[in-house]
Design an enzyme around this catalytic site. Sequence first.
Site, mmCIF file in Angstrom:
data_model
loop_
_atom_site.group_PDB
_atom_site.id
_atom_site.type_symbol
_atom_site.label_atom_id
_atom_site.label_comp_id
_atom_site.label_asym_id
_atom_site.label_seq_id
_atom_site.Cartn_x
_atom_site.Cartn_y
_atom_site.Cartn_z
ATOM 1 N N PHE A 1 1.248 -2.850 4.582
ATOM 2 C CA PHE A 1 1.498 -4.198 5.084
ATOM 3 C C PHE A 1 3.001 -4.463 4.923
ATOM 4 C CE2 PHE A 1 -2.801 -6.593 4.469
ATOM 5 C CZ PHE A 1 -3.347 -5.854 5.495
ATOM 6 N N CYS B 1 0.808 -1.225 0.000
ATOM 7 C CA CYS B 1 0.000 0.000 0.000
ATOM 8 C C CYS B 1 0.836 1.268 0.000
ATOM 9 C CB CYS B 1 -0.915 0.004 1.209
ATOM 10 S SG CYS B 1 -1.654 -1.593 1.513
ATOM 11 N N GLU C 1 -3.060 5.487 13.046
ATOM 12 C CA GLU C 1 -2.616 6.656 12.279
ATOM 13 C C GLU C 1 -2.932 7.958 13.023
ATOM 14 O OE1 GLU C 1 -4.057 6.827 8.246
ATOM 15 O OE2 GLU C 1 -2.715 8.504 7.765
ATOM 16 N N HIS D 1 -9.252 1.826 -2.028
ATOM 17 C CA HIS D 1 -7.817 1.635 -1.777
ATOM 18 C C HIS D 1 -7.180 1.069 -3.039
ATOM 19 C CE1 HIS D 1 -4.058 0.854 -0.054
ATOM 20 N NE2 HIS D 1 -4.412 0.481 1.163
ATOM 21 N N HIS E 1 -3.441 7.893 5.294
ATOM 22 C CA HIS E 1 -3.530 6.558 4.713
ATOM 23 C C HIS E 1 -4.986 6.096 4.847
ATOM 24 C CE1 HIS E 1 -2.021 3.023 2.934
ATOM 25 N NE2 HIS E 1 -2.317 2.246 3.940
ATOM 26 N N LYS F 1 -9.725 7.685 0.295
ATOM 27 C CA LYS F 1 -10.074 6.284 0.003
ATOM 28 C C LYS F 1 -11.572 6.070 0.167
ATOM 29 C CE LYS F 1 -5.689 3.948 1.004
ATOM 30 N NZ LYS F 1 -4.838 4.995 1.606
#
Lengths: 87, 403
Positions: free
Chosen positions: B390, B162, B305, B331, B294, B326
């Site tokens: 990830f 990501c 976050e 995403h 994010h 998003k």
Amino acid sequence: MSDNVQDQVIAIIAEQAMLEVEDVSLTASLEDLGIDSLGLVESIFAIEEAFDIQVPFNANEPEKSEFDISSVAAIVAAVEGLVKAQS
Amino acid sequence: MKRVVITGAGTISALGASVPETWEAMREGRCGIGALDIRDVERLSIRIGGQVTGYDAQAHFNRQQISLYDRYTQFALLAAREAIGQAGLTFTGDLAASTGVVLGTSGGGLTTQDENYRTVYEEGKNRVHPFVVPKLMNNAAAAHISMEHNLKGPSFTVATACASSNHAMGQAFNFIRHGMAQVMVTGGSESMLCFGGVKAWEGLRVMSRDACRPFSANRNGMVQGEGAGIFVFEDYHHAKARGAEILAEVIGVAMNSDASDIVMPSKISAERCIVSAMRDAQIDPSEVGYINAHGTGTAANDKTECAAVAGALGAHADKVMISSTKSMHGHLIGGTGAVELLACIMALREGVIAPTINYEEPDPECALDVVPNEAREADVSVVLSNAFAFGGMNAVLALRKAP
């Protein structure tokens, strides 16, 4: 049937937790057994494969899931319910 | 070190097939997420996504090109045409020799893989199309951009899940900053919305079945999108000398790793990455007006976050605007940072902060100004763009208004 479900679920959890089957008590939570979030989704996958069922579980809202994962006993009961609904 | 500016931008996603269309959608808080229209969707439990709809490959590419271009490559090429067209650059001689393409992607030609696995496994055929490998490879999109625009400098693809696009754009920024190139084409592309792509994500049980609601207390997971964002990064003096229109300045980047868990994010590491980006950009936290989060809409990311932003910005965290687009485009995994950079440029250039749509219930663990549901007019001069992948691989970019 129900003993069988319980034994199989405990065997799956024991393998995931890298414990002996006799060390998995029904009152323990997955956290007690050292199973983290990835271990949890892997256990659920193994349960789905073993019983050929669909387990309704979203890791983002475990509390809202119909699948109770608060203890080993709760998981066994939830799986028994799903197996019964299936048949 | 050289100053680096952005002189071209291009995109295609569920929000639109150009930068103006995308900005309009972001301004209106339009949701591009809807029912997935893909083969075997009835065998999926997740049936929504930010799909590029009404797309006709034949309107843009000829038959031979389509046989070589996976959907992710097509998206990258279309976005690159728009970006390079806007920059007004033609690549010949020394400029062509030094300009490269650094792209982010995670799945590469995943749709091509999916289709051809079907052919051999499901249909039992023993023959596949000869172009399967050149079509599926992760560097195909970067390669085809280099071929279409005669870019002969360093080109490669970055895969950090990501955060791929942010890592890629950080690399392109560093190339120019250190004088290794005067122009770089960069960004990212992704197209994982095929049966196998969505099925794999289902397995992790982190996907939402109904909507992407970042920072909202009732959020229940991420929703995948697809598309591309491509930019022309250019040495400031090079751009100025040729009278190019400057969209924004890239002023800093930081990249780091959690080194802890393959999927769970780390607050300490994310915070450290934001702090390092501000230090690299030589800015004070109080200068930051907007952060493109994010903001995946998962329980874990959003609270981690917010805590990281609060830690990194201190008291100023209560004043900064932070939104997750998003919620609108989904995403885009390896392409997401690139499309999200458009929200950053919109904030700096148009004075419009893209909203976090689908925001329904405040979450005390996400107690920041998330610009809920409606875009906001604001004059901001410095913005950040977060990506926490990830694998625990993080990359944060810092941008400033065009000089």
